[in-house]
Design a protein around this motif. Structure first.
Motif, PDB file in Angstrom:
ATOM      1  N   PRO A  57       0.766  -1.243   0.000  1.00 57.71           N
ATOM      2  CA  PRO A  57       0.000   0.000   0.000  1.00 57.71           C
ATOM      3  C   PRO A  57       0.795   1.290   0.000  1.00 57.71           C
ATOM      4  O   PRO A  57       0.207   2.343  -0.206  1.00 57.71           O
ATOM      5  CB  PRO A  57      -0.834  -0.118   1.278  1.00 57.71           C
ATOM      6  N   ALA A  58       2.095   1.284   0.276  1.00 56.39           N
ATOM      7  CA  ALA A  58       2.876   2.529   0.198  1.00 56.39           C
ATOM      8  C   ALA A  58       2.922   2.979  -1.255  1.00 56.39           C
ATOM      9  O   ALA A  58       3.454   2.287  -2.107  1.00 56.39           O
ATOM     10  CB  ALA A  58       4.284   2.323   0.735  1.00 56.39           C
ATOM     11  N   THR A  59       2.330   4.118  -1.551  1.00 52.41           N
ATOM     12  CA  THR A  59       2.238   4.564  -2.936  1.00 52.41           C
ATOM     13  C   THR A  59       3.472   5.298  -3.419  1.00 52.41           C
ATOM     14  O   THR A  59       3.710   5.386  -4.614  1.00 52.41           O
ATOM     15  CB  THR A  59       1.014   5.489  -3.112  1.00 52.41           C
ATOM     16  N   ALA A  60       4.256   5.851  -2.495  1.00 57.35           N
ATOM     17  CA  ALA A  60       5.466   6.580  -2.869  1.00 57.35           C
ATOM     18  C   ALA A  60       6.379   6.656  -1.647  1.00 57.35           C
ATOM     19  O   ALA A  60       5.984   6.313  -0.539  1.00 57.35           O
ATOM     20  CB  ALA A  60       5.119   7.989  -3.364  1.00 57.35           C
ATOM     21  N   MET A  61       7.619   7.107  -1.869  1.00 58.30           N
ATOM     22  CA  MET A  61       8.571   7.249  -0.776  1.00 58.30           C
ATOM     23  C   MET A  61       9.265   8.602  -0.895  1.00 58.30           C
ATOM     24  O   MET A  61       9.756   8.961  -1.971  1.00 58.30           O
ATOM     25  CB  MET A  61       9.606   6.124  -0.818  1.00 58.30           C
ATOM     26  N   TYR A  62       9.290   9.339   0.202  1.00 62.29           N
ATOM     27  CA  TYR A  62       9.937  10.649   0.240  1.00 62.29           C
ATOM     28  C   TYR A  62      11.097  10.559   1.226  1.00 62.29           C
ATOM     29  O   TYR A  62      10.924  10.106   2.356  1.00 62.29           O
ATOM     30  CB  TYR A  62       8.929  11.720   0.647  1.00 62.29           C
TER      31      TYR A  62
END
Length: 412
Positions: A57-62
């Motif tokens: 479910p993590a859609t992106a990483m910053y």
């Protein structure tokens, strides 16, 4: 090393379809707005979602932090004193042997954490995309953005003028968020951010600068203790401001890496006639790490919806150096690329002496891990022994809220 992409728990996959269905319905509403940029971005997300298949479910990483996570932001900073890794032999094991700005012979920790979550590598460096809006937003939606900068500290005064200070990294994220809102609308942008991972690894440079200054002052033990307490207070204060600011802009899932065993890097070992670790620097880092755990727990109680995983880089490094053969290492004190004693007296450069067995070295250069060490670190934090993460690991953090709640309850 590509096996790291297999970290993803099968249990997460069964929950993926319902998560993506809700998210895609929100995107569809935004597409109906008719803006071309919205259409392009949303179509890319749809394609990426289908192609990723097993992505959790993590859609992106910053990404925020220092050189252990930097993927090239420092390449774009002016000044001869800026730390850069954009020349050989850096990147010798990266695809096509390209020096990308990573302080590594290949991939770094951020890359392998991203790989574990289904991405190809770390999200791109912010300064490689700014100030354009289209590519910046497209990458922010599909993968995320990295703001990490070599030399950065928790304190703005650390290596000032030669890095992207942490507060500036947060400002850059604010700019990114504003452009996401303009392209997608606030509801979709906030939904995406709430399901994204915010990876932070910083504090090592604050320790180096402080320890160096204290040595030069030759203070008494009582004075050193007083100054150390002031340092810890300032670091926690700035860290709190950073977390609160990111939270106010929609961040909810924080993957925090504590400070490693700094006194054992080659650049510090060479200060000892026998090449031993510098205990006072390790104690300084360890003391700050001890303050991180209760601070994060308290912050989570005060900020509704905030979830976190605190990764213990200090313990991982300590265990690795105590039993290097268990991880296949033959060299734990010296660097693979550098110059002078332990290859720790000079930066890695085209004129450096290069080791032949890079995967058997814990350290790539005088202060940074080798690609293989970065892989093992990410493996431990994403899906390794519970002793290296608290209260959940990175993969659990990337999971659903219910999974995080269950893990938090079981850790009590």
């Amino acid at each position: 090393m590509e096996a790291v992409a297999g970290f993803v728990h099968f249990s997460l996959f069964s929950r993926l379809i319902s998560h993506q269905t809700v998210f895609l319905s929100q995107l569809t509403k935004q597409i109906m707005g008719g803006l071309l940029l919205r259409l392009v971005i949303c179509v890319q997300v749809l394609i990426g979602t289908v192609a990723a298949g097993a992505r959790p479910p993590a859609t992106a990483m910053y990404v925020f932090g220092s050189s252990i996570l930097d993927v090239g932001n420092n390449n774009y900073l002016p000044g001869v004193s800026v730390a850069r890794a954009n020349r050989r032999y850096n990147g010798i094991d990266f695809p096509s042997s390209i020096p990308t700005g990573r302080f590594s012979n290949g991939y770094n920790i951020a890359d392998y954490v991203a790989k574990s979550m289904g991405f190809a590598s770390s999200p791109p460096a912010y300064l490689s995309l700014a100030p354009s809006s289209g590519p910046l937003v497209q990458n922010a939606v599909a993968n995320g953005i990295s703001y990490a900068s070599g030399g950065a500290g928790i304190l703005d005064s650390t290596n000032a003028g030669n890095t992207i200070r942490l507060s500036k990294q947060v400002q850059y994220f604010g700019t990114t968020k504003a452009k996401m809102v303009a392209a997608l609308g606030p509801n979709v942008a906030n939904a995406l951010l709430s399901r994204s991972i915010f990876l932070i690894g910083i504090g090592n440079n604050d320790m180096y600068v402080f320890e160096s200054a204290e040595r030069a002052q030759n203070r008494s033990a009582v004075e050193q203790r007083r100054e150390t307490d002031v340092l810890y207070g300032n670091l926690i204060s700035n860290y709190t401001a950073t977390m609160r600011e990111l939270y106010s802009m929609g961040a909810r899932k924080f993957a925090i890496i504590n400070i490693g065993l700094l006194g054992c890097v080659p650049a510090v070992r060479v200060l000892s006639p026998t090449g031993e670790c510098w205990d006072s620097l390790n104690q300084l880092a360890g003391g700050f790490n001890e303050a991180l755990r209760p601070w994060l727990a308290g912050l989570a109680r005060r900020l509704p919806g905030l979830a976190y995983s605190l990764a213990d880089l200090f313990a991982f490094t300590r265990d690795t150096l105590a039993d290097p053969q268990a991880s296949g290492y033959t060299e734990v004190a010296g660097a693979c690329c550098g110059g002078g004693r332990l290859r720790g007296e000079a930066q890695c450069s085209p004129n450096s002496t290069l080791c032949a067995n890079r995967d058997q070295h814990v350290f790539w250069d005088r202060a940074h891990f080798s690609q293989r060490t970065a892989f093992l670190i990410a493996q431990a934090f994403c899906n390794g022994p519970a002793k290296y993460t608290n209260p959940v690991n990175f993969m659990q953090l990337a999971g659903s809220v219910s999974e995080i709640t269950e893990a938090l309850e079981s850790s009590r």
